[in-house]
Design an enzyme around this catalytic site. Structure first.
Site, PDB file in Angstrom:
ATOM      1  N   HIS A  69      -2.489  -6.783  14.315  1.00  0.00           N
ATOM      2  CA  HIS A  69      -2.604  -5.340  14.557  1.00  0.00           C
ATOM      3  C   HIS A  69      -4.012  -4.795  14.295  1.00  0.00           C
ATOM      4  O   HIS A  69      -4.597  -4.117  15.122  1.00  0.00           O
ATOM      5  CB  HIS A  69      -1.632  -4.556  13.670  1.00  0.00           C
ATOM      6  CG  HIS A  69      -0.204  -4.983  13.817  1.00  0.00           C
ATOM      7  ND1 HIS A  69       0.353  -5.343  15.014  1.00  0.00           N
ATOM      8  CD2 HIS A  69       0.802  -5.087  12.910  1.00  0.00           C
ATOM      9  CE1 HIS A  69       1.627  -5.659  14.839  1.00  0.00           C
ATOM     10  NE2 HIS A  69       1.925  -5.514  13.563  1.00  0.00           N
TER      11      HIS A  69
ATOM     12  N   ASP B  60       0.164 -11.086   8.563  1.00  0.00           N
ATOM     13  CA  ASP B  60       1.157 -10.156   9.115  1.00  0.00           C
ATOM     14  C   ASP B  60       0.503  -8.941   9.785  1.00  0.00           C
ATOM     15  O   ASP B  60       0.966  -8.489  10.820  1.00  0.00           O
ATOM     16  CB  ASP B  60       2.076  -9.695   7.973  1.00  0.00           C
ATOM     17  CG  ASP B  60       3.234  -8.847   8.448  1.00  0.00           C
ATOM     18  OD1 ASP B  60       3.880  -9.249   9.439  1.00  0.00           O
ATOM     19  OD2 ASP B  60       3.489  -7.786   7.842  1.00  0.00           O
TER      20      ASP B  60
ATOM     21  N   LYS C 180       4.466 -11.538  17.969  1.00  0.00           N
ATOM     22  CA  LYS C 180       3.665 -12.048  16.870  1.00  0.00           C
ATOM     23  C   LYS C 180       4.603 -12.365  15.702  1.00  0.00           C
ATOM     24  O   LYS C 180       5.702 -11.807  15.681  1.00  0.00           O
ATOM     25  CB  LYS C 180       2.593 -11.036  16.461  1.00  0.00           C
ATOM     26  CG  LYS C 180       3.180  -9.752  15.811  1.00  0.00           C
ATOM     27  CD  LYS C 180       2.241  -9.098  14.861  1.00  0.00           C
ATOM     28  CE  LYS C 180       2.389  -9.529  13.446  1.00  0.00           C
ATOM     29  NZ  LYS C 180       3.379  -8.853  12.623  1.00  0.00           N
TER      30      LYS C 180
ATOM     31  N   LYS D  86       1.454  -2.900   1.550  1.00  0.00           N
ATOM     32  CA  LYS D  86       2.817  -2.399   1.398  1.00  0.00           C
ATOM     33  C   LYS D  86       2.926  -1.714   0.037  1.00  0.00           C
ATOM     34  O   LYS D  86       2.140  -1.990  -0.867  1.00  0.00           O
ATOM     35  CB  LYS D  86       3.807  -3.555   1.490  1.00  0.00           C
ATOM     36  CG  LYS D  86       3.776  -4.234   2.857  1.00  0.00           C
ATOM     37  CD  LYS D  86       5.115  -4.797   3.257  1.00  0.00           C
ATOM     38  CE  LYS D  86       5.060  -5.491   4.599  1.00  0.00           C
ATOM     39  NZ  LYS D  86       5.189  -4.581   5.752  1.00  0.00           N
TER      40      LYS D  86
ATOM     41  N   GLU E  22       1.509   1.374   4.199  1.00  0.00           N
ATOM     42  CA  GLU E  22       2.970   1.506   4.285  1.00  0.00           C
ATOM     43  C   GLU E  22       3.540   1.837   2.912  1.00  0.00           C
ATOM     44  O   GLU E  22       3.037   1.340   1.897  1.00  0.00           O
ATOM     45  CB  GLU E  22       3.583   0.191   4.776  1.00  0.00           C
ATOM     46  CG  GLU E  22       3.112  -0.229   6.150  1.00  0.00           C
ATOM     47  CD  GLU E  22       3.817  -1.477   6.623  1.00  0.00           C
ATOM     48  OE1 GLU E  22       4.824  -1.357   7.340  1.00  0.00           O
ATOM     49  OE2 GLU E  22       3.386  -2.583   6.255  1.00  0.00           O
TER      50      GLU E  22
ATOM     51  N   HIS F 248       2.777  -4.928  18.848  1.00  0.00           N
ATOM     52  CA  HIS F 248       3.312  -3.611  19.211  1.00  0.00           C
ATOM     53  C   HIS F 248       2.322  -2.469  18.927  1.00  0.00           C
ATOM     54  O   HIS F 248       2.459  -1.386  19.479  1.00  0.00           O
ATOM     55  CB  HIS F 248       4.691  -3.359  18.575  1.00  0.00           C
ATOM     56  CG  HIS F 248       4.658  -3.016  17.119  1.00  0.00           C
ATOM     57  ND1 HIS F 248       4.552  -3.957  16.134  1.00  0.00           N
ATOM     58  CD2 HIS F 248       4.721  -1.827  16.478  1.00  0.00           C
ATOM     59  CE1 HIS F 248       4.547  -3.361  14.956  1.00  0.00           C
ATOM     60  NE2 HIS F 248       4.656  -2.064  15.143  1.00  0.00           N
TER      61      HIS F 248
ATOM     62  N   LYS G  38       1.255   1.567  20.904  1.00  0.00           N
ATOM     63  CA  LYS G  38       1.334   2.891  20.264  1.00  0.00           C
ATOM     64  C   LYS G  38       0.463   3.865  21.044  1.00  0.00           C
ATOM     65  O   LYS G  38      -0.660   3.530  21.435  1.00  0.00           O
ATOM     66  CB  LYS G  38       0.863   2.804  18.804  1.00  0.00           C
ATOM     67  CG  LYS G  38       1.871   2.087  17.907  1.00  0.00           C
ATOM     68  CD  LYS G  38       1.437   2.157  16.460  1.00  0.00           C
ATOM     69  CE  LYS G  38       2.314   1.292  15.570  1.00  0.00           C
ATOM     70  NZ  LYS G  38       3.560   1.917  15.142  1.00  0.00           N
TER      71      LYS G  38
END
Ligand code: BG6
Length: 511
Positions: free
Chosen positions: A266, A261, A174, A366, A242, A204, A208
């Site tokens: 995700h 993003d 991605k 973030k 994050e 990803h 997990k």
């Protein structure tokens, strides 16, 4: 590992997990000397080697433009593993692993370099016994995907999907595109040379451990699934927070932003597992069909929803964990006056029978207060009688929290009596967390690619369904520049996100 193998069959007679049969394979990493390889791929491959989860006949071939050779590439890999592996480097294992690593210097747009690569791979087949099986891992910017796929095709390096014995697979990371149109264009270019069954699109998060466990939690236990409906669930919150800022990735981030993003991939992937119906079987397409149903049932965002229930923000300066952090606008590579969002909160509805009337609140950002990713399922409160009859102090609802990271595990928050003579009640958590470190997502995903198991990879239709959902939000934000709320680094995002919840009579979980 994808869940399409029978877990009971996966135990051998010593009670330990039996190893699947790994086919011989040459894994060719385009851009294998880049940041993704250094941070994730090489450490993951090394950990697979440690666990005996690489094929016996394997070669890892870096194809890239750097001035390197086998020896210097091995030094690069050693450094990558030393810095980024979850387990320390072990010299004996390293020596064996290092022998599988090769370097082929080449330009992505130079046909002659593909002929060299092809010859080198034929040598690898003879020396390592990889039998013509290929995984082409595109650890490259999306703008190179078409060039590389075409060049592989022109050099006659792609086997047909059901060729006898050997396989060619391609792995793409991605983001797949910037919107529905560009995503479809990339997918078309890959599809010109690879069948869908040969394409492994990585998100990803699907690798997990705790995300993979979601389906097991729901469909291998009898206590959750009967409650998993609008009858018992009040709402769901998904948080991916994050601490880090954008750092060196500002140039990429400037063209992406948090919605593309994190949410498009995700978070919507995680949402689709929470919301899915029980699949017909654990076969990859059965699982992916039922996940797709969820994405296609999310109510499209109209203008009014975007205004009220699609909140964006950008971090200003602040303190993260007591350490001063600069504003997004001060990061190197960020354009003056950039309106790119580093925080998103959304309220979504899944318009199907199971979820009608249950809001799903999503947030990611973030430079938030801490690194914490969690799913929280809020159950409906008990009736306001008996223990819940005090109008000034209602009981907290039951909550099932699933911690994606850190401290992976889950907790059921229940009401319990405080020991002692008085009838005082408190909320307590029945908490489970993994005793040992869990494998990194890339270990799981690389192993599944080698085994050809697509369960944990995004199918084209699901990527495009997600873009369809976020495109109107992206468009609306593009049309209203200059309005992005700023939040302090180290906070939980802009006030608007809290107000969105408050307007619904709810609040974000304190993490
Ligand atoms: C990546 C995003 O896909 O995921 C990054 O591009 C983000 O911006 C990262 O930081 C988060 O991954 P993880 O595994 O650290 O939660």
């Amino acid at each position: 590992m994808g869940l399409n193998r029978e877990p009971t069959v996966a135990l051998n007679n010593t009670g330990r997990a039996a190893k699947p049969e790994y086919p011989p394979c040459a894994l060719v990493i385009f851009g294998g000397a880049g940041a993704l390889s250094h941070r994730k791929l090489l450490p993951a491959l090394y950990n697979l080697a440690l666990d005996g989860d690489l094929p016996e006949k394997v070669a890892i071939v870096c194809f890239s433009m750097e001035e390197m050779n086998d020896e210097s590439y091995r030094a690069f890999a050693h450094d990558a593993i030393q810095k980024n592996s979850r387990r320390p480097i072990h010299e004996q294992e390293w020596n064996g692993f290092a022998r599988t690593l090769r370097f082929v210097r080449g330009r992505f747009n130079e046909p002659a370099d593909y002929r060299t690569l092809r010859t080198q791979l034929e040598t690898v087949d003879r020396e390592a016994g990889t039998e013509g099986n290929r995984v082409y891992y595109f650890a490259i910017p999306p703008s190179f995907i078409e060039t590389c796929a075409n060049a592989l095709h022109d050099a006659n390096m792609i086997r047909p999907p059901d060729g006898p014995g050997t396989f060619s697979r391609v792995v793409v990371e991605k983001p797949i595109g910037r919107d529905l149109a560009s995503s479809a264009a990339i997918n078309d270019r890959i599809a010109a040379h690879f069948d869908e069954g040969q394409i492994f699109r990585i998100d990803h998060y699907l690798g997990k451990e705790t995300v993979e466990n979601l389906m097991v939690l729901r469909f291998a236990n009898s206590i959750f699934e009967p409650l998993w409906t609008s009858r018992f669930i009040d709402h769901v919150q998904i948080t991916v927070a994050e601490e880090e800022g954008v750092g060196a990735r500002a140039p990429y981030y400037e063209s992406a932003g948090a919605l593309r993003d994190m949410v498009q991939s995700h978070i919507l992937q995680v949402l689709s597992i929470i919301g899915m119906e029980p699949p017909r079987s654990t076969a990859a397409d059965s699982v992916r069909d039922t996940k797709l149903d969820v994405l296609q049932s999310i109510r499209p965002f109209g203008d009014e929803d975007i205004e009220k229930y699609a909140i964006r923000g950008q971090y200003g300066a602040g303190l993260v964990g007591g350490v001063p952090a600069s504003a997004y606008l001060e990061e190197g590579g960020v354009a003056a006056g950039s309106q790119v969002e580093t925080f998103v909160a959304l309220r979504c509805w899944i318009d199907n029978w199971r979820w009608a009337g249950v809001p799903f609140y999503l947030r990611t950002g973030k430079r938030l207060s801490k690194r914490a990713s969690e799913i929280a399922i809020y159950f409906k409160s008990v009736p306001r009688i008996l223990y819940n009859s005090n109008p000034r102090a209602h009981l907290a609802p039951n909550i099932l929290t699933i911690r994606i990271q850190p401290n992976e595990g889950l907790a059921v928050h229940i009401i319990s009596k405080v020991p002692g003579p008085q009838a005082r009640l408190q909320q307590v958590a029945v908490d489970f967390h993994y005793a040992t470190s869990t494998p990194e997502a890339y270990e799981t995903l690389l192993r599944d690619i080698i085994l050809g198991d697509q369960t944990l990879f995004m199918r084209r239709d699901s990527v495009e369904a997600s873009w369809q959902l976020v495109d109107p939000i992206l468009d609306a934000w593009k049309e209203t520049p200059g309005e992005i709320p700023v939040y302090s680094a180290g906070s939980w995002g802009p006030l608007e996100a809290a107000l969105m919840m408050a307007a619904d009579g709810r609040s974000w979980r304190v993490l």
